[in-house]
Design a protein around this motif. Structure first.
Motif, mmCIF file in Angstrom:
data_model
loop_
_atom_site.group_PDB
_atom_site.id
_atom_site.type_symbol
_atom_site.label_atom_id
_atom_site.label_comp_id
_atom_site.label_asym_id
_atom_site.label_seq_id
_atom_site.Cartn_x
_atom_site.Cartn_y
_atom_site.Cartn_z
ATOM 1 N N TRP A 175 0.842 -1.199 0.000
ATOM 2 C CA TRP A 175 0.000 0.000 0.000
ATOM 3 C C TRP A 175 0.869 1.237 0.000
ATOM 4 C CZ3 TRP A 175 -4.549 -1.429 -1.287
ATOM 5 C CH2 TRP A 175 -5.060 -2.639 -0.849
ATOM 6 N N GLY A 182 1.273 2.173 -6.369
ATOM 7 C CA GLY A 182 0.993 0.924 -5.668
ATOM 8 C C GLY A 182 2.094 -0.096 -5.903
ATOM 9 N N SER A 200 4.160 -6.358 3.667
ATOM 10 C CA SER A 200 2.882 -5.725 3.952
ATOM 11 C C SER A 200 2.254 -6.366 5.184
ATOM 12 C CB SER A 200 1.938 -5.893 2.756
ATOM 13 O OG SER A 200 0.672 -5.350 3.033
#
Length: 116
Positions: A54, A59, A82
């Motif tokens: 994110w 992205g 992530s």
């Protein structure tokens, strides 16, 4: 000295990783977005990349796919990281070389980076 490029929009994570990895002998470069990723790679010439999922605006998936499609940079290992529950699926979708779930243990990160 090995160079690492870290993409993450969380400046606290960037500061902590910069401090810790510099202490371990890495040359650390950081970015809070992955816009113009090819230009960033031309500037930094990293040996390995830590890519957050994110991250504005492009992205992580699109940025990783972009660099993996680039003839000059496609061999640079990308560690996708992530806090997302399906990190392994996202890393595969992005074309990353491996993945690391947040929060992670520093020893685990070091072990992973030592492979590159």
């Amino acid at each position: 000295m090995k160079r690492i490029l870290i993409f993450d929009d969380d400046t606290d994570i960037l500061e902590i990783l910069t401090y810790l990895l510099t202490e371990k002998g890495w040359e650390v470069h950081t970015r809070t977005n992955c816009n113009n990723i090819i230009s960033i790679l031309e500037e930094c010439r990293p040996d390995v990349i830590l890519m957050d999922n994110w991250i504005p605006d492009t992205g992580g998936i699109i940025a990783t796919r972009t660099l993996k499609a680039h003839e000059e940079f496609k061999e640079i290992p990308v560690v996708y990281f992530s806090a997302n529950n399906d990190i392994e699926k996202l890393a595969t979708e992005a074309g990353a070389d491996t993945w690391l779930a947040k929060p992670f243990d520093l020893d685990e990160l070091e072990l992973m980076l030592s492979r590159f």
